[in-house]
Design a protein around this motif. Structure first.
Motif, short mmCIF file in Angstrom:
data_model
loop_
_atom_site.label_atom_id
_atom_site.label_comp_id
_atom_site.label_asym_id
_atom_site.label_seq_id
_atom_site.Cartn_x
_atom_site.Cartn_y
_atom_site.Cartn_z
N GLN A 1 94.48 12.79 88.65
CA GLN A 1 95.16 11.64 89.27
C GLN A 1 94.18 10.60 89.80
OE1 GLN A 1 96.53 14.92 89.91
NE2 GLN A 1 97.83 14.23 88.22
N GLY A 2 92.91 10.82 89.57
CA GLY A 2 91.91 9.83 90.00
C GLY A 2 91.42 10.04 91.42
N LEU A 3 91.80 11.17 92.05
CA LEU A 3 91.32 11.43 93.41
C LEU A 3 89.88 11.93 93.35
CD1 LEU A 3 92.05 11.77 96.47
CD2 LEU A 3 92.56 14.17 95.90
N LEU A 4 88.99 11.23 94.07
CA LEU A 4 87.58 11.60 94.05
C LEU A 4 87.38 12.94 94.76
CD1 LEU A 4 84.66 10.70 93.36
CD2 LEU A 4 84.54 9.75 95.67
N LEU A 5 86.80 13.89 94.04
CA LEU A 5 86.60 15.24 94.61
C LEU A 5 85.16 15.50 95.00
CD1 LEU A 5 88.73 17.31 92.07
CD2 LEU A 5 89.43 16.44 94.32
N GLY A 6 84.24 14.78 94.38
CA GLY A 6 82.84 15.03 94.70
C GLY A 6 81.92 14.14 93.90
N VAL B 1 77.90 14.10 91.93
CA VAL B 1 76.69 14.79 91.49
C VAL B 1 75.53 13.86 91.78
CG1 VAL B 1 75.47 15.83 89.54
CG2 VAL B 1 77.97 16.00 89.70
N ARG B 2 74.59 14.34 92.61
CA ARG B 2 73.49 13.50 93.06
C ARG B 2 72.36 13.46 92.02
NH1 ARG B 2 74.50 11.45 98.20
NH2 ARG B 2 76.65 11.99 98.58
N GLY B 3 71.42 12.54 92.26
CA GLY B 3 70.30 12.37 91.33
C GLY B 3 69.46 13.61 91.16
N THR B 4 69.53 14.51 92.13
CA THR B 4 68.80 15.77 92.04
C THR B 4 69.61 16.85 91.30
OG1 THR B 4 69.64 16.09 94.28
CG2 THR B 4 67.34 15.47 94.06
N LEU B 5 70.72 16.43 90.67
CA LEU B 5 71.62 17.33 89.94
C LEU B 5 72.18 18.45 90.82
CD1 LEU B 5 70.12 17.66 86.33
CD2 LEU B 5 72.19 16.47 87.05
N ASP B 6 72.59 18.06 92.03
CA ASP B 6 73.34 18.99 92.86
C ASP B 6 74.67 18.35 93.23
OD1 ASP B 6 72.04 18.45 96.18
OD2 ASP B 6 71.95 17.16 94.43
N LEU B 7 75.62 19.22 93.58
CA LEU B 7 76.99 18.75 93.84
C LEU B 7 77.21 18.54 95.34
CD1 LEU B 7 79.98 18.38 92.74
CD2 LEU B 7 80.31 20.76 93.47
N HIS B 8 77.85 17.43 95.67
CA HIS B 8 78.32 17.22 97.04
C HIS B 8 79.84 17.18 96.97
CE1 HIS B 8 74.60 15.76 99.33
NE2 HIS B 8 74.21 16.34 98.22
N SER B 9 80.48 18.22 97.47
CA SER B 9 81.94 18.28 97.41
C SER B 9 82.46 19.33 98.38
CB SER B 9 82.40 18.66 95.99
OG SER B 9 83.79 18.86 95.97
N ASP B 10 83.62 19.04 98.98
CA ASP B 10 84.29 20.03 99.82
C ASP B 10 85.42 20.71 99.06
OD1 ASP B 10 82.72 19.49 102.04
OD2 ASP B 10 83.99 17.80 102.64
N ASP B 11 85.63 20.32 97.80
CA ASP B 11 86.76 20.85 97.04
C ASP B 11 86.43 22.25 96.52
OD1 ASP B 11 89.40 20.10 95.58
OD2 ASP B 11 88.10 21.00 94.04
N ARG B 12 87.26 23.21 96.91
CA ARG B 12 86.95 24.61 96.58
C ARG B 12 86.95 24.85 95.07
NH1 ARG B 12 90.16 29.15 99.77
NH2 ARG B 12 89.15 28.06 101.48
N GLY B 13 87.94 24.25 94.36
CA GLY B 13 88.03 24.46 92.91
C GLY B 13 86.80 23.90 92.20
N LEU B 14 86.41 22.70 92.59
CA LEU B 14 85.25 22.08 91.95
C LEU B 14 83.98 22.87 92.27
CD1 LEU B 14 83.89 19.84 90.35
CD2 LEU B 14 83.96 18.40 92.41
N ARG B 15 83.91 23.38 93.47
CA ARG B 15 82.71 24.15 93.84
C ARG B 15 82.62 25.45 93.03
NH1 ARG B 15 80.25 22.52 98.74
NH2 ARG B 15 79.51 24.63 99.09
N THR B 16 83.78 26.03 92.71
CA THR B 16 83.78 27.25 91.89
C THR B 16 83.31 26.93 90.47
OG1 THR B 16 85.59 28.13 93.21
CG2 THR B 16 85.24 29.14 91.05
N VAL B 17 83.82 25.81 89.92
CA VAL B 17 83.37 25.40 88.58
C VAL B 17 81.87 25.13 88.61
CG1 VAL B 17 83.56 23.58 86.83
CG2 VAL B 17 85.63 24.53 87.88
N TRP B 18 81.42 24.53 89.71
CA TRP B 18 80.00 24.19 89.81
C TRP B 18 79.12 25.45 89.80
CZ3 TRP B 18 77.80 19.75 88.87
CH2 TRP B 18 76.44 19.61 89.14
N GLU B 19 79.61 26.54 90.40
CA GLU B 19 78.83 27.79 90.38
C GLU B 19 78.61 28.25 88.94
OE1 GLU B 19 80.91 30.53 92.88
OE2 GLU B 19 80.59 29.30 94.67
N GLU B 20 79.65 28.06 88.11
CA GLU B 20 79.52 28.43 86.70
C GLU B 20 78.52 27.50 86.01
OE1 GLU B 20 83.32 28.57 84.82
OE2 GLU B 20 82.47 29.22 82.89
#
Ligand code: SF4
Ligand code: SF4
Length: 156
Positions: free
Chosen positions: A102-107, A109-128
């Protein structure tokens, strides 16, 4: 995903110890050092920024800022854009904005290729992503974008 710098200046606000003026060689020319890389460079203030450069109230109020940073209306500008060192020219604070369907910003990805996000689903995908991504950062960037898109996210 073309990175567009908003010229907010926040990445330059604490670089006063890293971009150092060693000697002034003319009204707008300087011998400088990039302390983090140990490299010297010569810098001339861009012609179109000399007026804002000569207002020294900003560096006086912000001694931690890079000595070449100046306010210009709502922006904070680098006044040696042409001569700034390579790590400044190629710095990208945010590589990707990650949104849901729906276009809601969830997080981001910074220039150091790390994720900044409080979204639990996105953080789980990021672990993968962290487990599977290519080791080489250049290869990893498009790979990460494709992986996020395959998992239903919007990336820009
Ligand atoms: S690189 Fe990012 S933090 Fe630095 S000035 Fe541009 S938008 Fe701001
Ligand atoms: S040289 Fe320019 S881009 Fe680099 S830290 Fe200073 S103000 Fe920022």
């Amino acid at each position: 995903m073309v990175f567009s710098c908003r010229q907010c200046g926040s990445c330059c606000m604490y670089l006063g110890d890293y971009i150092v003026i060693r000697r002034q060689t003319g009204p707008f020319t300087f011998e400088c050092e990039s302390v983090s890389t140990g490299t010297s460079f010569k810098a001339e203030v861009d012609e179109d920024k000399r007026e804002i450069f000569t207002d020294f109230s900003f560096p006086e109020r912000n001694p931690t800022a890079c000595p070449f940073l100046r306010p210009d209306g709502d922006l904070l500008r680098c006044t040696i854009h042409r001569d700034s060192p390579g790590q400044c020219k190629y710095f990208r604070c945010v590589l990707m904005h990650v949104s849901d369907g729906q276009g809601l910003l969830l997080g981001t990805v910074r220039g150091t290729l790390d994720l900044h996000s409080d979204d639990r689903g996105l953080r789980t995908v990021w672990e993968e992503i962290v487990r599977k991504r290519p080791k080489d950062d250049g290869e990893a960037e498009p790979w990460i974008a494709s992986f996020l898109i395959e998992n239903g996210y919007h990336v820009d």
